[in-house]
Design a protein around this motif. Structure first.
Motif, PDB file in Angstrom:
ATOM      1  N   PRO A 114       0.817  -1.224   0.000  1.00  0.00           N
ATOM      2  CA  PRO A 114       0.000   0.000   0.000  1.00  0.00           C
ATOM      3  C   PRO A 114       0.848   1.270   0.000  1.00  0.00           C
ATOM      4  O   PRO A 114       0.497   2.256  -0.657  1.00  0.00           O
ATOM      5  N   THR A 115       1.959   1.253   0.722  1.00  0.00           N
ATOM      6  CA  THR A 115       2.844   2.417   0.753  1.00  0.00           C
ATOM      7  C   THR A 115       3.400   2.703  -0.635  1.00  0.00           C
ATOM      8  O   THR A 115       3.427   3.859  -1.093  1.00  0.00           O
ATOM      9  N   LEU A 116       3.826   1.665  -1.324  1.00  0.00           N
ATOM     10  CA  LEU A 116       4.379   1.839  -2.672  1.00  0.00           C
ATOM     11  C   LEU A 116       3.330   2.387  -3.634  1.00  0.00           C
ATOM     12  O   LEU A 116       3.618   3.243  -4.478  1.00  0.00           O
ATOM     13  N   LYS A 117       2.091   1.908  -3.514  1.00  0.00           N
ATOM     14  CA  LYS A 117       1.014   2.390  -4.389  1.00  0.00           C
ATOM     15  C   LYS A 117       0.769   3.880  -4.189  1.00  0.00           C
ATOM     16  O   LYS A 117       0.662   4.643  -5.150  1.00  0.00           O
ATOM     17  N   VAL A 118       0.667   4.276  -2.931  1.00  0.00           N
ATOM     18  CA  VAL A 118       0.397   5.684  -2.640  1.00  0.00           C
ATOM     19  C   VAL A 118       1.586   6.554  -3.044  1.00  0.00           C
ATOM     20  O   VAL A 118       1.424   7.654  -3.595  1.00  0.00           O
ATOM     21  N   ALA A 119       2.782   6.066  -2.765  1.00  0.00           N
ATOM     22  CA  ALA A 119       3.993   6.840  -3.069  1.00  0.00           C
ATOM     23  C   ALA A 119       4.099   7.161  -4.554  1.00  0.00           C
ATOM     24  O   ALA A 119       4.589   8.230  -4.943  1.00  0.00           O
ATOM     25  N   LYS A 120       3.618   6.256  -5.388  1.00  0.00           N
ATOM     26  CA  LYS A 120       3.675   6.482  -6.836  1.00  0.00           C
ATOM     27  C   LYS A 120       2.832   7.686  -7.232  1.00  0.00           C
ATOM     28  O   LYS A 120       3.158   8.409  -8.172  1.00  0.00           O
ATOM     29  N   ASP A 121       1.737   7.906  -6.498  1.00  0.00           N
ATOM     30  CA  ASP A 121       0.832   9.009  -6.807  1.00  0.00           C
ATOM     31  C   ASP A 121       1.224  10.316  -6.121  1.00  0.00           C
ATOM     32  O   ASP A 121       0.671  11.370  -6.443  1.00  0.00           O
ATOM     33  N   PHE A 122       2.148  10.249  -5.169  1.00  0.00           N
ATOM     34  CA  PHE A 122       2.585  11.436  -4.426  1.00  0.00           C
ATOM     35  C   PHE A 122       4.120  11.493  -4.410  1.00  0.00           C
ATOM     36  O   PHE A 122       4.753  11.269  -3.380  1.00  0.00           O
ATOM     37  N   PRO A 123       4.720  11.785  -5.555  1.00  0.00           N
ATOM     38  CA  PRO A 123       6.185  11.739  -5.669  1.00  0.00           C
ATOM     39  C   PRO A 123       6.912  12.752  -4.791  1.00  0.00           C
ATOM     40  O   PRO A 123       8.110  12.571  -4.518  1.00  0.00           O
ATOM     41  N   ASP A 124       6.227  13.795  -4.333  1.00  0.00           N
ATOM     42  CA  ASP A 124       6.880  14.801  -3.501  1.00  0.00           C
ATOM     43  C   ASP A 124       6.795  14.478  -2.002  1.00  0.00           C
ATOM     44  O   ASP A 124       7.373  15.186  -1.176  1.00  0.00           O
ATOM     45  N   VAL A 125       6.066  13.433  -1.657  1.00  0.00           N
ATOM     46  CA  VAL A 125       5.967  13.003  -0.260  1.00  0.00           C
ATOM     47  C   VAL A 125       6.998  11.915  -0.009  1.00  0.00           C
ATOM     48  O   VAL A 125       7.224  11.046  -0.855  1.00  0.00           O
ATOM     49  N   LYS A 126       7.633  11.957   1.158  1.00  0.00           N
ATOM     50  CA  LYS A 126       8.622  10.950   1.538  1.00  0.00           C
ATOM     51  C   LYS A 126       7.948   9.893   2.414  1.00  0.00           C
ATOM     52  O   LYS A 126       7.184  10.223   3.323  1.00  0.00           O
ATOM     53  N   PHE A 127       8.258   8.631   2.155  1.00  0.00           N
ATOM     54  CA  PHE A 127       7.671   7.524   2.896  1.00  0.00           C
ATOM     55  C   PHE A 127       8.765   6.658   3.509  1.00  0.00           C
ATOM     56  O   PHE A 127       9.825   6.466   2.902  1.00  0.00           O
ATOM     57  N   GLU A 128       8.500   6.145   4.699  1.00  0.00           N
ATOM     58  CA  GLU A 128       9.424   5.238   5.384  1.00  0.00           C
ATOM     59  C   GLU A 128       8.676   3.929   5.652  1.00  0.00           C
ATOM     60  O   GLU A 128       7.798   3.863   6.512  1.00  0.00           O
ATOM     61  N   SER A 129       9.017   2.910   4.891  1.00  0.00           N
ATOM     62  CA  SER A 129       8.388   1.603   5.023  1.00  0.00           C
ATOM     63  C   SER A 129       9.187   0.787   6.038  1.00  0.00           C
ATOM     64  O   SER A 129      10.247   0.240   5.728  1.00  0.00           O
ATOM     65  N   ILE A 130       8.665   0.707   7.257  1.00  0.00           N
ATOM     66  CA  ILE A 130       9.392   0.034   8.326  1.00  0.00           C
ATOM     67  C   ILE A 130       9.025  -1.450   8.331  1.00  0.00           C
ATOM     68  O   ILE A 130       7.856  -1.812   8.473  1.00  0.00           O
ATOM     69  N   THR A 131      10.018  -2.277   8.162  1.00  0.00           N
ATOM     70  CA  THR A 131      10.009  -3.740   7.983  1.00  0.00           C
ATOM     71  C   THR A 131       9.713  -4.129   6.535  1.00  0.00           C
ATOM     72  O   THR A 131       9.733  -5.314   6.208  1.00  0.00           O
ATOM     73  N   GLY A 132       9.458  -3.155   5.677  1.00  0.00           N
ATOM     74  CA  GLY A 132       9.324  -3.461   4.260  1.00  0.00           C
ATOM     75  C   GLY A 132      10.691  -3.637   3.621  1.00  0.00           C
ATOM     76  O   GLY A 132      11.720  -3.241   4.179  1.00  0.00           O
TER      77      GLY A 132
END
Length: 340
Positions: free
Chosen positions: A99-117
Motif C-alpha cells: 500500500p505504501t508503494l502504491k500511494v507513493a507512486k501518486d505522491f512523488p513529492d511526499v517521503k515515505f518510510e516503510s518500516i520492515t518493508g
C-alpha cells in the motif's frame, strides 16, 4: 542490501536541531497496525513519534492513525495522510509495504518510510531492525531458566522476520542448554489478545515453562503471570503486566532513527535507502530482567550482548544478510512446522 546504521545515528546524535524552518510546521504521519497501548510494537513506534515532536520543539507536527488493518484500509489511510499535506509518512508494518508503494507512486513529492518493508522507490525508504539479535540473547536467559527444557513460542505470521526470531531464540537456548526445544504455535494474526492468551495457556498445559512470542499485545505475559510460568517480553518491557513472570525483555527503539529521518526531510538531505540496525546501533537490546533471574545469568546475557555489538558473536554464524533476510526454514530444536 542494508546499510550499517551506526554512522547514520552518529550524525543524528551530533547535529543541532535548529535549521531554518518555515513558519508552517512539517507534517509527519504515522500509521499503526494495532491500537496504541501501554506496551508492544505500536507503543515503541509511538515513543519514536513522541521523540520527533520533542526533538523539534513544535516545528514538526505529528499525526497518527491507529488500529489500521493491512491491505485496502492501509492504502486508504496512507493516501488520506498524503492528501492532507503530510510530507513524511512512516508505515511500520510489513503488510503496509505494498500500500505504501502504491500511494507513493501518486505522491512523488511526499517521503515515505516503510518500516520492515524491503521494496523501495525514489521516495520510499525501507528500514528494519535485527530483532533476532535480541531473540538470541533472550534464548540464553530462557535456556538457563527452564526446568522442563521446553519453551513455547507464539508466532504471528511465517515471514522471514518471525522465522529469524524463532530460530535465533532456539539457537540461543541451545547454546547454553543443548537439549532445549522450542514448541511453536502459529496464530496468523499480529494482534488478537484472546487467541494469544489461549495459545500460551495451551503451551503451558503441554509442559512448557517459559514462553516467547511475536505478537502485538501483552496477553501472553499476563497468562504467564497468572499460571506462575516464565515469559520473555517483546517490543517493550512488560514487567507492569507480569512482574513475576518476566525473565527478560527484547525491546525496540526507534526514536533516534525517526528523528534523523525527519531532520533529513527538513534540511533537504533525505534520500531513499535501506537500513538494518541492531544491538550495535541501539535499535534492539535485552533488558528488564525479572526477580527470578540470577545475577550471573543477567551478566551472561549482557556480556553476549556486548559480543554481538562488537561483531564477535553472530547468532547465525556465517550466513550473509541476504540469506538471513530470505530465511524460510526452522532450525533443529524447533518443534512445529511453518504455517502456510
Amino acid at each position: 542490501m542494508y546499510k550499517n546504521l551506526a554512522a547514520t545515528l552518529a550524525v543524528a546524535a551530533s547535529f543541532s536541531l535548529a535549521p531554518a524552518f518555515s513558519q508552517t510546521p512539517l507534517k509527519v504521519g504515522f500509521v499503526y497496525v494495532a491500537p496504541v497501548t501501554d506496551t508492544g510494537w505500536v507503543r515503541q513506534h509511538d515513543e519514536g513519534r513522541k521523540a520527533v515532536e520533542q526533538a523539534f520543539n513544535g516545528k514538526v507536527k505529528t499525526t497518527f492513525v491507529e488500529n489500521v488493518p493491512e491491505g485496502p484500509d492501509a492504502e486508504r489511510v496512507i493516501r488520506d495522510l498524503a492528501q492532507q499535506g503530510h510530507q513524511l509518512i512512516f508505515t511500520p508494518s510489513f503488510g503496509y509495504m505494498e500500500p505504501t508503494l502504491k500511494v507513493a507512486k501518486d505522491f512523488p513529492d511526499v517521503k515515505f518510510e516503510s518500516i520492515t518493508g524491503y521494496k523501495g522507490a525514489p521516495n520510499v525508504a525501507t528500514a528494519n531492525a535485527r530483532y533476532y539479535e535480541g531473540r538470541y540473547l533472550a534464548g540464553i536467559v530462557a535456556g538457563r531458566m527452564t526446568k522442563s527444557n521446553v519453551a513455547g513460542y507464539v508466532a504471528g505470521f511465517p515471514i522471514p522476520e518471525v522465522l529469524q526470531g524463532i530460530n535465533a531464540f532456539t539457537l540461543g537456548m541451545r547454546s547454553v542448554n543443548p537439549g532445549a526445544q522450542v514448541k511453536v504455535v502459529w496464530l496468523n494474526a499480529w494482534f488478537d489478545p484472546a487467541r494469544e492468551r489461549d495459545a500460551a495457556m495451551t503451551l503451558f498445559n503441554e509442559g512448557v515453562d517459559v514462553v516467547a512470542f511475536h505478537t502485538a499485545s501483552d496477553a501472553i505475559m499476563r497468562a504467564a503471570q497468572e499460571r506462575g510460568k516464565m515469559a520473555v517480553a517483546y517490543h517493550s518491557d512488560m514487567r507492569k503486566a507480569a512482574p513475576d513472570a518476566q525473565i527478560a525483555a527484547v525491546t525496540h527503539h526507534w526514536g533516534e532513527y525517526y528523528v534523523q529521518r525527519t531532520k533529513a526531510v527538513v534540511d533537504g538531505s533525505w534520500k531513499a535507502g535501506n537500513v538494518w540496525g541492531g544491538v550495535k546501533e541501539r535499535m534492539v537490546r535485552i533488558e528488564g530482567f525479572g526477580p527470578k533471574v540470577p545475577k550471573k545469568v543477567q551478566e551472561e546475557a549482557l556480556a553476549r550482548q556486548k559480543d554481538i555489538a562488537s561483531g564477535k558473536l553472530k547468532p547465525f554464524g556465517d550466513l550473509t544478510d541476504e540469506q538471513i533476510l530470505k530465511m524460510d526454514y526452522l532450525v533443529p530444536g524447533v518443534l512445529g512446522k511453518i504455517s502456510r
